[in-house]
Design a protein around this motif. Sequence first.
Motif, PDB file in Angstrom:
ATOM      1  N   VAL A 134       0.849  -1.190   0.000  1.00 23.68           N
ATOM      2  CA  VAL A 134       0.000   0.000   0.000  1.00 23.68           C
ATOM      3  C   VAL A 134       0.889   1.246   0.000  1.00 23.68           C
ATOM      4  N   GLY A 135       0.637   2.149  -0.934  1.00 22.91           N
ATOM      5  CA  GLY A 135       1.425   3.362  -1.041  1.00 22.91           C
ATOM      6  C   GLY A 135       2.575   3.260  -2.023  1.00 22.91           C
ATOM      7  N   GLY A 136       2.803   2.039  -2.554  1.00 21.74           N
ATOM      8  CA  GLY A 136       3.844   1.887  -3.562  1.00 21.74           C
ATOM      9  C   GLY A 136       4.922   0.910  -3.138  1.00 21.74           C
ATOM     10  N   GLY A 137       5.537   0.304  -4.134  1.00 24.52           N
ATOM     11  CA  GLY A 137       6.590  -0.666  -3.874  1.00 24.52           C
ATOM     12  C   GLY A 137       6.052  -2.074  -3.816  1.00 24.52           C
ATOM     13  N   THR A 138       6.960  -3.031  -3.688  1.00 24.73           N
ATOM     14  CA  THR A 138       6.581  -4.435  -3.608  1.00 24.73           C
ATOM     15  C   THR A 138       7.389  -5.124  -2.521  1.00 24.73           C
ATOM     16  N   PHE A 139       6.841  -6.208  -2.014  1.00 27.48           N
ATOM     17  CA  PHE A 139       7.487  -7.022  -0.984  1.00 27.48           C
ATOM     18  C   PHE A 139       7.861  -8.352  -1.624  1.00 27.48           C
ATOM     19  N   PRO A 140       9.161  -8.646  -1.779  1.00 27.02           N
ATOM     20  CA  PRO A 140       9.565  -9.916  -2.375  1.00 27.02           C
ATOM     21  C   PRO A 140       9.335 -11.069  -1.399  1.00 27.02           C
ATOM     22  N   VAL A 141       8.720 -12.133  -1.887  1.00 28.46           N
ATOM     23  CA  VAL A 141       8.331 -13.247  -1.019  1.00 28.46           C
ATOM     24  C   VAL A 141       9.318 -14.401  -1.168  1.00 28.46           C
ATOM     25  N   ARG A 142       9.746 -14.923  -0.025  1.00 30.23           N
ATOM     26  CA  ARG A 142      10.673 -16.051  -0.004  1.00 30.23           C
ATOM     27  C   ARG A 142       9.938 -17.362   0.256  1.00 30.23           C
ATOM     28  N   ARG A 143       9.244 -17.451   1.372  1.00 34.04           N
ATOM     29  CA  ARG A 143       8.520 -18.668   1.745  1.00 34.04           C
ATOM     30  C   ARG A 143       7.192 -18.296   2.394  1.00 34.04           C
ATOM     31  N   ILE A 144       6.259 -19.242   2.402  1.00 35.62           N
ATOM     32  CA  ILE A 144       4.974 -19.047   3.070  1.00 35.62           C
ATOM     33  C   ILE A 144       4.786 -20.158   4.094  1.00 35.62           C
ATOM     34  N   PHE A 145       4.653 -19.757   5.355  1.00 40.30           N
ATOM     35  CA  PHE A 145       4.337 -20.691   6.440  1.00 40.30           C
ATOM     36  C   PHE A 145       2.911 -20.435   6.900  1.00 40.30           C
ATOM     37  N   CYS A 146       2.198 -21.484   7.231  1.00 41.05           N
ATOM     38  CA  CYS A 146       0.812 -21.360   7.692  1.00 41.05           C
ATOM     39  C   CYS A 146       0.656 -22.094   9.018  1.00 41.05           C
ATOM     40  N   VAL A 147      -0.044 -21.459   9.951  1.00 43.55           N
ATOM     41  CA  VAL A 147      -0.308 -22.064  11.258  1.00 43.55           C
ATOM     42  C   VAL A 147      -1.634 -22.821  11.184  1.00 43.55           C
ATOM     43  N   GLY A 148      -1.627 -24.050  11.636  1.00 44.44           N
ATOM     44  CA  GLY A 148      -2.859 -24.841  11.632  1.00 44.44           C
ATOM     45  C   GLY A 148      -3.639 -24.679  12.928  1.00 44.44           C
ATOM     46  N   ARG A 149      -4.946 -24.629  12.809  1.00 34.61           N
ATOM     47  CA  ARG A 149      -5.861 -24.641  13.951  1.00 34.61           C
ATOM     48  C   ARG A 149      -5.462 -23.667  15.053  1.00 34.61           C
ATOM     49  N   ASN A 150      -5.424 -22.373  14.720  1.00 32.36           N
ATOM     50  CA  ASN A 150      -5.002 -21.367  15.687  1.00 32.36           C
ATOM     51  C   ASN A 150      -6.158 -20.570  16.277  1.00 32.36           C
ATOM     52  N   TYR A 151      -7.395 -20.960  15.976  1.00 32.26           N
ATOM     53  CA  TYR A 151      -8.576 -20.425  16.655  1.00 32.26           C
ATOM     54  C   TYR A 151      -9.303 -21.614  17.270  1.00 32.26           C
ATOM     55  N   ALA A 152      -9.678 -21.512  18.548  1.00 34.25           N
ATOM     56  CA  ALA A 152     -10.279 -22.640  19.251  1.00 34.25           C
ATOM     57  C   ALA A 152     -11.557 -23.124  18.565  1.00 34.25           C
ATOM     58  N   ALA A 153     -12.406 -22.184  18.155  1.00 38.53           N
ATOM     59  CA  ALA A 153     -13.682 -22.583  17.561  1.00 38.53           C
ATOM     60  C   ALA A 153     -13.471 -23.325  16.250  1.00 38.53           C
ATOM     61  N   HIS A 154     -12.483 -22.900  15.459  1.00 41.50           N
ATOM     62  CA  HIS A 154     -12.189 -23.615  14.212  1.00 41.50           C
ATOM     63  C   HIS A 154     -11.621 -25.001  14.502  1.00 41.50           C
ATOM     64  N   ALA A 155     -10.733 -25.082  15.499  1.00 36.63           N
ATOM     65  CA  ALA A 155     -10.186 -26.391  15.860  1.00 36.63           C
ATOM     66  C   ALA A 155     -11.314 -27.355  16.225  1.00 36.63           C
ATOM     67  N   ARG A 156     -12.287 -26.864  16.983  1.00 33.79           N
ATOM     68  CA  ARG A 156     -13.401 -27.728  17.388  1.00 33.79           C
ATOM     69  C   ARG A 156     -14.279 -28.106  16.202  1.00 33.79           C
ATOM     70  N   GLU A 157     -14.501 -27.164  15.264  1.00 30.90           N
ATOM     71  CA  GLU A 157     -15.344 -27.512  14.120  1.00 30.90           C
ATOM     72  C   GLU A 157     -14.673 -28.537  13.217  1.00 30.90           C
ATOM     73  N   MET A 158     -13.319 -28.637  13.331  1.00 26.60           N
ATOM     74  CA  MET A 158     -12.584 -29.641  12.578  1.00 26.60           C
ATOM     75  C   MET A 158     -12.375 -30.920  13.378  1.00 26.60           C
ATOM     76  N   GLY A 159     -12.972 -30.973  14.590  1.00 30.07           N
ATOM     77  CA  GLY A 159     -12.936 -32.202  15.368  1.00 30.07           C
ATOM     78  C   GLY A 159     -11.720 -32.372  16.246  1.00 30.07           C
ATOM     79  N   HIS A 160     -11.063 -31.253  16.647  1.00 27.56           N
ATOM     80  CA  HIS A 160      -9.845 -31.347  17.448  1.00 27.56           C
ATOM     81  C   HIS A 160      -9.982 -30.545  18.736  1.00 27.56           C
TER      82      HIS A 160
END
Length: 227
Positions: free
Chosen positions: A17-43
Amino acid sequence: MAESVIPPVPPVTVPVVGGGTFPVRRIFCVGRNYAAHAREMGHDPDREAPFFFTKPADALITGGADMPYPTMTSDLHHEMEQVVAIGKGGSHIAESEAMSHVWGYGCGLDMTRRDMQAEAKKLGRPWDMAKGFDKSAPISDLVPAFDIDPGKGHIELKVNGKIRQTSDLNMLIWSVPEVISYLSKLVELQPGDLIFTGTPEGVAACVKGDVLEGSLDGVGIVKTTII
């Protein structure tokens, strides 16, 4: 330097936002980091440390571009998430120092082949292809951190104008400093790394023609149409 035997791969970048770019190296994702979502997925969210999976950098979709409905699935799910952009690398980062490693924030969608993931889990197999497929990560433009509080703010996803997911970042099980600190014990974080911090409850299937529009207070909007 030896000449490349194939054409060089163009770098993956995210607009700022405002100009420029952010070069991306890797993408990490956290699993089940909201309690309600964890429960809806059976955990049970109270009995596990954070865990992570990855997506390739070129899975990102920027600028509100369309997302092709992926092959090999009939159950494509949306997962709306806060995204943390790392600007300074490090390993074994203390929680008290973690925020000094953050360059900025965005919001994104962790799109998931849910049927493929469920089958892989049942068979005890990796589920990389359920998460890391082509164009599986629509993302907003990034904003510098400045005075943004990564631990609070309304997060929401609308599908065809109707609210599908809604929560607040204060519902995260593992805070951003905790996530950065823990992840940095597993890998050495580097500038250009992105961390998708997990999704709240309300994940559900998408079909071709659906318009997904997610928002995060003070950060921005991510939008894509499934085609």
